[in-house]
Design an enzyme around this catalytic site. Structure first.
Site, PDB file in Angstrom:
ATOM      1  N   GLU A 107      12.578  11.357   7.344  1.00  0.00           N
ATOM      2  CA  GLU A 107      12.527  10.479   6.177  1.00  0.00           C
ATOM      3  C   GLU A 107      11.079  10.335   5.712  1.00  0.00           C
ATOM      4  O   GLU A 107      10.159  10.265   6.526  1.00  0.00           O
ATOM      5  CB  GLU A 107      13.108   9.111   6.537  1.00  0.00           C
ATOM      6  N   ASP A 109       9.074   7.841   2.976  1.00  0.00           N
ATOM      7  CA  ASP A 109       9.374   6.601   2.251  1.00  0.00           C
ATOM      8  C   ASP A 109       8.281   6.115   1.315  1.00  0.00           C
ATOM      9  O   ASP A 109       7.112   6.041   1.700  1.00  0.00           O
ATOM     10  CB  ASP A 109       9.578   5.438   3.247  1.00  0.00           C
ATOM     11  N   GLU A 111       8.395   2.328  -0.515  1.00  0.00           N
ATOM     12  CA  GLU A 111       9.127   1.088  -0.751  1.00  0.00           C
ATOM     13  C   GLU A 111       8.196   0.100  -1.435  1.00  0.00           C
ATOM     14  O   GLU A 111       7.059  -0.093  -0.994  1.00  0.00           O
ATOM     15  CB  GLU A 111       9.659   0.481   0.555  1.00  0.00           C
TER      16      GLU A 111
END
Length: 285
Positions: A107, A109, A111
């Site tokens: 993953e 990311d 955010e």
């Protein structure tokens, strides 16, 4: 027909053919939200507008919303322009990331953690490899990400992962498999994005709750592009496949990390009393 005239015509056909091929590659890489994404939750809270050129996610007290890419990607460059929730966005999280599936997933990311009006967003980044994350770096941005669209990019090749904001590098995660650090390079990943309520932790550790009188909260997306070996012409492939940072890029990265970084797991000695992770002992630039 004279030989020179014949050669000229052949050359012209080749030029036109290459031009058409290049246009087809560009068209393949330029995104249309109808063609490239599926809504994953939120029903009518996720809307695709302007013939597929704009997507909006909405959050209200009943539900958030999200979408994911129809395609999987294994290495490449992903660009998305996003305009974040404006006003009092405390308690909200706008997530934009690449992920595979399963307990040993990879993953990458972005955010965006909302905040009270006038206070900065926190941009949270992380990298998971073989199911292990805990590699958080957080930043404040040098602009208001709610006023207009800004471009958030992931360059992912076999040597490194580069996080970019408006083409300015903010973080680099290097492939350090030679010293035993797993690196995501074998699991295809989809693009995901969602807007959801996380007021138990997102703003000041959960002290500031979502103000539902401000709902619905809206994040907007446009100008998605994916550059991979399957979407680019031969002359374009090498850009992301070998992309690193030159001297100017390293200076920009240093500027961001010195001025705008608010958390770095590689500096958190209390969190790792037995010693920092192996990748933290190498140069971050």
């Amino acid at each position: 027909m004279p030989f020179s005239s014949s050669c000229s015509k052949v050359s012209m056909v080749l030029v036109v053919s290459l031009f058409v091929t290049s246009l087809m590659a560009m068209a393949a890489s330029a995104g249309n939200f109808f063609q490239d994404f599926d809504v994953t939750f939120g029903d009518e809270r996720a809307k695709i507008l302007n013939g597929g050129q704009l997507l909006t996610l909405n959050l209200d007290k009943a539900s958030g919303s999200g979408f994911k890419s129809k395609n999987e990607y294994l290495l490449g460059r992903i660009d998305m322009q996003i305009k974040l929730v404006s006003g009092n966005s405390a308690g909200t999280v706008t997530a934009y990331y690449l992920s595979s599936e399963g307990p040993t997933h990879d993953e990458i990311d972005f955010e965006f953690l909302g905040n009270l009006s006038g206070d900065p967003y926190t941009l949270h980044t992380n990298v998971f490899s073989q199911g292990k994350g805990n590699r958080e770096q957080q930043f404040h941005l040098w602009f208001d990400p709610t006023k207009t669209f800004h471009t958030y990019s992931i360059v992912w090749n076999s040597q490194r992962i580069i996080f970019l904001v408006d083409n300015i590098p903010i973080r680099v995660f290097h492939n350090l498999e030679t010293i035993g650090v797993p690196f995501p390079k074998s699991q295809p990943m989809r693009i995901y994005s969602s807007l959801w309520n996380a007021d138990d932790w997102a703003t000041r550790g959960g002290l500031v709750k979502t103000d539902w009188t401000q709902a619905p909260f809206t994040a907007s997306y446009r100008n998605f592009q994916a550059s991979t070996t399957s979407t680019n012409s031969l002359t374009e492939q090498s850009a992301w496949q070998t992309q690193g940072l030159d001297a100017a890029g390293r200076n920009r990265l240093r500027w961001v990390q010195q001025k705008f970084m608010v958390y770095n797991y590689c500096s958190d000695l209390k969190r790792f009393p037995q010693g920092l992770p192996a990748e933290c002992r190498r140069s971050r630039f």
